[in-house]
Design a protein around this motif. Structure first.
Motif, PDB file in Angstrom:
ATOM      1  N   ASN A 197     -73.641 -16.972  52.791  1.00  0.00           N
ATOM      2  CA  ASN A 197     -73.009 -16.595  54.057  1.00  0.00           C
ATOM      3  C   ASN A 197     -71.560 -17.047  54.071  1.00  0.00           C
ATOM      4  O   ASN A 197     -71.253 -18.184  53.694  1.00  0.00           O
ATOM      5  CB  ASN A 197     -73.758 -17.210  55.241  1.00  0.00           C
ATOM      6  CG  ASN A 197     -75.155 -16.652  55.389  1.00  0.00           C
ATOM      7  OD1 ASN A 197     -75.345 -15.530  55.837  1.00  0.00           O
ATOM      8  ND2 ASN A 197     -76.163 -17.433  54.993  1.00  0.00           N
ATOM      9  N   VAL A 198     -70.685 -16.165  54.525  1.00  0.00           N
ATOM     10  CA  VAL A 198     -69.254 -16.450  54.605  1.00  0.00           C
ATOM     11  C   VAL A 198     -68.754 -15.977  55.966  1.00  0.00           C
ATOM     12  O   VAL A 198     -69.022 -14.841  56.370  1.00  0.00           O
ATOM     13  CB  VAL A 198     -68.469 -15.728  53.490  1.00  0.00           C
ATOM     14  CG1 VAL A 198     -66.965 -15.923  53.668  1.00  0.00           C
ATOM     15  CG2 VAL A 198     -68.917 -16.217  52.119  1.00  0.00           C
ATOM     16  N   THR A 199     -68.040 -16.850  56.680  1.00  0.00           N
ATOM     17  CA  THR A 199     -67.439 -16.436  57.946  1.00  0.00           C
ATOM     18  C   THR A 199     -66.044 -15.861  57.679  1.00  0.00           C
ATOM     19  O   THR A 199     -65.458 -16.091  56.615  1.00  0.00           O
ATOM     20  CB  THR A 199     -67.325 -17.618  58.918  1.00  0.00           C
ATOM     21  OG1 THR A 199     -66.470 -18.620  58.348  1.00  0.00           O
ATOM     22  CG2 THR A 199     -68.690 -18.220  59.199  1.00  0.00           C
ATOM     23  N   THR A 200     -65.512 -15.140  58.641  1.00  0.00           N
ATOM     24  CA  THR A 200     -64.228 -14.473  58.450  1.00  0.00           C
ATOM     25  C   THR A 200     -63.072 -15.449  58.265  1.00  0.00           C
ATOM     26  O   THR A 200     -62.030 -15.076  57.723  1.00  0.00           O
ATOM     27  CB  THR A 200     -63.920 -13.554  59.647  1.00  0.00           C
ATOM     28  OG1 THR A 200     -64.058 -14.295  60.868  1.00  0.00           O
ATOM     29  CG2 THR A 200     -64.869 -12.364  59.682  1.00  0.00           C
ATOM     30  N   ASP A 201     -63.237 -16.692  58.708  1.00  0.00           N
ATOM     31  CA  ASP A 201     -62.158 -17.675  58.561  1.00  0.00           C
ATOM     32  C   ASP A 201     -62.436 -18.683  57.436  1.00  0.00           C
ATOM     33  O   ASP A 201     -61.740 -19.679  57.303  1.00  0.00           O
ATOM     34  CB  ASP A 201     -61.904 -18.415  59.872  1.00  0.00           C
ATOM     35  CG  ASP A 201     -63.136 -19.153  60.388  1.00  0.00           C
ATOM     36  OD1 ASP A 201     -64.205 -19.036  59.742  1.00  0.00           O
ATOM     37  OD2 ASP A 201     -63.021 -19.840  61.420  1.00  0.00           O
ATOM     38  N   GLN A 202     -63.449 -18.404  56.629  1.00  0.00           N
ATOM     39  CA  GLN A 202     -63.806 -19.307  55.541  1.00  0.00           C
ATOM     40  C   GLN A 202     -63.063 -18.915  54.265  1.00  0.00           C
ATOM     41  O   GLN A 202     -63.127 -17.765  53.819  1.00  0.00           O
ATOM     42  CB  GLN A 202     -65.319 -19.258  55.295  1.00  0.00           C
ATOM     43  CG  GLN A 202     -65.835 -20.278  54.297  1.00  0.00           C
ATOM     44  CD  GLN A 202     -67.348 -20.231  54.197  1.00  0.00           C
ATOM     45  OE1 GLN A 202     -68.030 -19.656  55.059  1.00  0.00           O
ATOM     46  NE2 GLN A 202     -67.901 -20.827  53.149  1.00  0.00           N
ATOM     47  N   ALA A 203     -62.345 -19.858  53.665  1.00  0.00           N
ATOM     48  CA  ALA A 203     -61.509 -19.580  52.492  1.00  0.00           C
ATOM     49  C   ALA A 203     -62.337 -19.610  51.215  1.00  0.00           C
ATOM     50  O   ALA A 203     -62.471 -20.645  50.565  1.00  0.00           O
ATOM     51  CB  ALA A 203     -60.368 -20.586  52.408  1.00  0.00           C
ATOM     52  N   GLU A 216     -61.763  -9.878  44.750  1.00  0.00           N
ATOM     53  CA  GLU A 216     -60.790 -10.305  45.761  1.00  0.00           C
ATOM     54  C   GLU A 216     -60.591  -9.216  46.811  1.00  0.00           C
ATOM     55  O   GLU A 216     -60.532  -9.494  48.014  1.00  0.00           O
ATOM     56  CB  GLU A 216     -59.461 -10.641  45.103  1.00  0.00           C
ATOM     57  CG  GLU A 216     -58.452 -11.242  46.082  1.00  0.00           C
ATOM     58  CD  GLU A 216     -57.185 -11.731  45.403  1.00  0.00           C
ATOM     59  OE1 GLU A 216     -56.328 -12.284  46.109  1.00  0.00           O
ATOM     60  OE2 GLU A 216     -57.054 -11.570  44.172  1.00  0.00           O
ATOM     61  N   SER A 217     -60.508  -7.977  46.355  1.00  0.00           N
ATOM     62  CA  SER A 217     -60.387  -6.850  47.285  1.00  0.00           C
ATOM     63  C   SER A 217     -61.601  -6.765  48.201  1.00  0.00           C
ATOM     64  O   SER A 217     -61.472  -6.562  49.416  1.00  0.00           O
ATOM     65  CB  SER A 217     -60.239  -5.537  46.508  1.00  0.00           C
ATOM     66  OG  SER A 217     -60.432  -4.423  47.345  1.00  0.00           O
ATOM     67  N   LYS A 218     -62.793  -6.957  47.621  1.00  0.00           N
ATOM     68  CA  LYS A 218     -64.018  -6.861  48.411  1.00  0.00           C
ATOM     69  C   LYS A 218     -64.073  -7.936  49.499  1.00  0.00           C
ATOM     70  O   LYS A 218     -64.479  -7.667  50.627  1.00  0.00           O
ATOM     71  CB  LYS A 218     -65.240  -6.955  47.501  1.00  0.00           C
ATOM     72  CG  LYS A 218     -65.480  -5.698  46.691  1.00  0.00           C
ATOM     73  CD  LYS A 218     -66.594  -5.889  45.702  1.00  0.00           C
ATOM     74  CE  LYS A 218     -66.864  -4.583  44.974  1.00  0.00           C
ATOM     75  NZ  LYS A 218     -65.657  -4.041  44.305  1.00  0.00           N
ATOM     76  N   ILE A 219     -63.660  -9.139  49.157  1.00  0.00           N
ATOM     77  CA  ILE A 219     -63.666 -10.216  50.149  1.00  0.00           C
ATOM     78  C   ILE A 219     -62.689  -9.914  51.280  1.00  0.00           C
ATOM     79  O   ILE A 219     -63.017 -10.080  52.461  1.00  0.00           O
ATOM     80  CB  ILE A 219     -63.331 -11.561  49.480  1.00  0.00           C
ATOM     81  CG1 ILE A 219     -64.456 -11.982  48.517  1.00  0.00           C
ATOM     82  CG2 ILE A 219     -63.123 -12.651  50.539  1.00  0.00           C
ATOM     83  CD1 ILE A 219     -64.130 -13.196  47.691  1.00  0.00           C
ATOM     84  N   ASN A 220     -61.494  -9.472  50.936  1.00  0.00           N
ATOM     85  CA  ASN A 220     -60.492  -9.138  51.959  1.00  0.00           C
ATOM     86  C   ASN A 220     -60.976  -8.034  52.878  1.00  0.00           C
ATOM     87  O   ASN A 220     -60.862  -8.114  54.110  1.00  0.00           O
ATOM     88  CB  ASN A 220     -59.175  -8.736  51.293  1.00  0.00           C
ATOM     89  CG  ASN A 220     -58.470  -9.899  50.617  1.00  0.00           C
ATOM     90  OD1 ASN A 220     -58.671 -11.048  50.996  1.00  0.00           O
ATOM     91  ND2 ASN A 220     -57.659  -9.608  49.614  1.00  0.00           N
ATOM     92  N   VAL A 221     -61.521  -6.985  52.268  1.00  0.00           N
ATOM     93  CA  VAL A 221     -62.036  -5.862  53.053  1.00  0.00           C
ATOM     94  C   VAL A 221     -63.219  -6.301  53.908  1.00  0.00           C
ATOM     95  O   VAL A 221     -63.328  -5.933  55.089  1.00  0.00           O
ATOM     96  CB  VAL A 221     -62.450  -4.702  52.118  1.00  0.00           C
ATOM     97  CG1 VAL A 221     -63.338  -3.700  52.852  1.00  0.00           C
ATOM     98  CG2 VAL A 221     -61.217  -4.004  51.564  1.00  0.00           C
ATOM     99  N   ALA A 222     -64.110  -7.107  53.324  1.00  0.00           N
ATOM    100  CA  ALA A 222     -65.296  -7.564  54.054  1.00  0.00           C
ATOM    101  C   ALA A 222     -64.913  -8.382  55.275  1.00  0.00           C
ATOM    102  O   ALA A 222     -65.503  -8.233  56.352  1.00  0.00           O
ATOM    103  CB  ALA A 222     -66.190  -8.379  53.127  1.00  0.00           C
ATOM    104  N   LYS A 223     -63.917  -9.245  55.136  1.00  0.00           N
ATOM    105  CA  LYS A 223     -63.479 -10.065  56.268  1.00  0.00           C
ATOM    106  C   LYS A 223     -62.862  -9.212  57.377  1.00  0.00           C
ATOM    107  O   LYS A 223     -63.121  -9.429  58.570  1.00  0.00           O
ATOM    108  CB  LYS A 223     -62.488 -11.122  55.798  1.00  0.00           C
ATOM    109  CG  LYS A 223     -63.128 -12.282  55.044  1.00  0.00           C
ATOM    110  CD  LYS A 223     -62.111 -13.371  54.742  1.00  0.00           C
ATOM    111  CE  LYS A 223     -62.768 -14.605  54.148  1.00  0.00           C
ATOM    112  NZ  LYS A 223     -61.805 -15.695  53.941  1.00  0.00           N
TER     113      LYS A 223
END
Length: 264
Positions: free
Chosen positions: A193-199, A219-226
């Motif tokens: 689980n990752v929150t939108t403000d979690q680095a 990296e793209s997927k994480i940015n888009v997911a957030k």
């Protein structure tokens, strides 16, 4: 006459090139069949899906090995123009086997700008979804210019999810999700689980793995997911080659990495 229907849930699924190809960088139709099978099973559960599918460039390369175009943009345009109908032929046949219909929706980034283009996109998706037709979306590589190109299909998937007010976005890749180290490292652990403000971007490491003609990466997927999760659309990054991955996520099982807005 077809009767319009409002489905219980709407899910956008993005499948990347590395999920649907083998080590020789060729499309593997049995993998596409497994994806379609899961979408058909969700359809029976009153869940309608939109499929964002890569693969057109690879499909074009399979029949144009002798392409001598030097300019990379022109080469990509030609591959895509030839590959798109090949991909749709695969999908049309596979969905037909399940008694379902699909439709192709090509877009450039400007189609999502506020105004008539966006309104037309909404009308198109709503018309298809309400008829139980599975939209298969991709960037219109044959006509896209640099100023109207998506960063990658992850970005397209996010924009479509927002456009149709999706209940979830699933980004399928060839790893199990986001790890706290390199995915191939035995000491690395999957972050569930990752929150939108979690680095978590700090954990993303480059890989020498061949990417074919795809443009995206973790990296793209994480940015888009957030960005997507910040709009109250839970987003999942998961392994597209895992058995029943789509169905399991749709039914709430703990699969892959879930990115969400805290408070959801």
């Amino acid at each position: 006459m077809e009767v319009e229907k409002q489905y219980q849930k709407r899910i956008v699924i993005k499948v990347g090139t590395n999920v649907m190809t083998n080590k020789d960088n060729r499309i593997v139709v049995p993998i596409l069949r497994k994806l379609v099978d899961q979408i058909a099973r969700l359809y029976e559960d009153d869940i309608i899906c939109v499929l964002i599918s890569s693969g057109s460039v690879i499909a074009g390369k399979e029949v144009l090995d002798g392409n001598t175009l030097i300019d990379p943009t022109a080469r990509r345009q030609v591959y895509s123009a030839v590959g798109q109908p090949r991909m749709m032929r695969h999908y049309y046949s596979l969905f037909h086997d399940y008694g379902m219909r699909c439709a192709q929706v090509l877009a450039t980034k400007r189609d999502f700008d506020l105004g008539k283009h966006r309104d037309n996109m909404i009308n198109c998706y709503e018309g298809l979804l309400n008829q139980g037709i599975v939209p298969i979306a991709n960037e219109d590589d044959a006509v896209s210019l640099s100023m109207s190109m998506f960063t990658d299909n992850d970005e397209l998937a996010s924009l479509v999810a927002e456009l149709i007010n999706a209940d979830a976005l699933i980004l399928l890749t060839d790893t199990d999700g986001v790890f706290d180290g390199h995915p191939d490292d035995e000491d690395s652990n999957l972050i569930r689980n990752v929150t939108t403000d979690q680095a978590v971007e700090q954990f993303v490491q480059s890989s020498n793995k061949k990417e074919g003609e795809g443009r995206g990466g973790m990296e793209s997927k994480i940015n888009v997911a957030k960005k997507t999760a910040a709009k109250d659309i839970p987003t999942y990054i998961a392994n597209g080659k895992r058995e029943n991955v789509i169905v399991d996520i749709a039914h709430g099982k703990n699969v892959g990495t879930r990115i969400y807005h805290e408070g959801d």
